[in-house]
Design an enzyme around this catalytic site. Sequence first.
Site, PDB file in Angstrom:
ATOM      1  N   GLN A   1      34.037  23.981  56.225  1.00 44.43           N
ATOM      2  CA  GLN A   1      34.979  22.869  56.144  1.00 44.43           C
ATOM      3  C   GLN A   1      35.049  22.114  57.461  1.00 44.43           C
ATOM      4  O   GLN A   1      34.484  21.040  57.601  1.00 44.43           O
ATOM      5  CB  GLN A   1      36.359  23.364  55.711  1.00 44.43           C
ATOM      6  CG  GLN A   1      37.279  22.253  55.254  1.00 44.43           C
ATOM      7  CD  GLN A   1      38.309  22.735  54.234  1.00 44.43           C
ATOM      8  OE1 GLN A   1      38.320  23.886  53.811  1.00 44.43           O
ATOM      9  NE2 GLN A   1      39.183  21.844  53.821  1.00 44.43           N
ATOM     10  N   ASP A   2      35.730  22.655  58.469  1.00 44.08           N
ATOM     11  CA  ASP A   2      35.689  22.002  59.774  1.00 44.08           C
ATOM     12  C   ASP A   2      35.459  23.052  60.856  1.00 44.08           C
ATOM     13  O   ASP A   2      35.561  24.242  60.608  1.00 44.08           O
ATOM     14  CB  ASP A   2      36.924  21.132  60.047  1.00 44.08           C
ATOM     15  CG  ASP A   2      38.230  21.893  60.133  1.00 44.08           C
ATOM     16  OD1 ASP A   2      38.272  23.053  59.680  1.00 44.08           O
ATOM     17  OD2 ASP A   2      39.212  21.341  60.650  1.00 44.08           O
ATOM     18  N   PRO A   3      35.091  22.615  62.069  1.00 43.89           N
ATOM     19  CA  PRO A   3      34.727  23.574  63.116  1.00 43.89           C
ATOM     20  C   PRO A   3      35.903  24.455  63.519  1.00 43.89           C
ATOM     21  O   PRO A   3      37.073  24.094  63.355  1.00 43.89           O
ATOM     22  CB  PRO A   3      34.299  22.666  64.280  1.00 43.89           C
ATOM     23  CG  PRO A   3      33.960  21.351  63.660  1.00 43.89           C
ATOM     24  CD  PRO A   3      34.896  21.214  62.494  1.00 43.89           C
TER      25      PRO A   3
END
Length: 230
Positions: free
Chosen positions: A69-71
Site C-alpha cells: 500500500q504505502d511505504p
Amino acid sequence: MTDDDRIKLEPGWKNALRAEFDQPYMHQLREFLRQEYAAGKEIYPPGPMIFNALNSTPLEQVKVVILGQDPYHGPGQAHGLCFSVQPGVPTPPSLVNIYKELHRDLNIPIASHGYLQSWAEQGVLLLNTTMTVERANAASHAKKGWEFFTDRIIQVVSEQCPNVVFLLWGAHAQSKQKLIDGTKHLVLKSVHPSPLSAYRGFLGCGHFSRTNGFLEQRGLAPINWALPPL
C-alpha cells in the site's frame, strides 16, 4: 521528481511509462511533493530510492508482482520495495508472517533480516501503490496521484509481460485485480499478512509454492525465496 529526463528509471520502464510524466496528475503530484519538501517534512523513502522497485526489476524481467500500500513511515525503514526494510532494521510484523508462510510452504529458513532485494533482482516486482509517505504519518500521500501511476504500472505488466503471477494480499491489493488480464496471468488472493488478519487465511495459503509451480510449468526459473545473509 522534476522532469522526465531527470528521473532515473530503468529504460524499459521509462519507455513504457513516458506518457505518464506529462499527465496532469503527475504535475500535481510533483507540486505536492515539492511543497512537502519545502516545508521541511521528512519524506520516505529517500528521493533516490523512490523508484527502487522499477529499477531493481526491469520490465522485461517481471515474473511476479507483490502489491503493497504505502511505504513504511519509520526512520531508516523504507527503500522503495514493498514489505522490505533496509539492512539493520528489525523485520516488520507483516514480513515476519510472510517468512512464517514461506517456512510452512517451502521449508525455507526464516531470514534474520527484512531486506528483499534478492527477490526484486529475480523478477519479483515489489510495488507499493503509493510510493512516498511522510514520517510517522501513514497514508499521508495517498490520493495525491501515485495511484494513477502505479495503476498504469500494473496495466503495463499485464499487457506487456507474459505469464506473471500477481499476489494480491488484502482488500487494497485485491481492488487492483480489474487491471489484470486473468486469461494471461495467474492471480492469487489472500487476506493481508498483517498480524491482524494473517491467521484468517494468509498462513496456509501456499502462494509461494503455487507461484513457482506456475513458473516452472511455463519453462521459467522458479524464484529462490530464501534470502542470502547480509
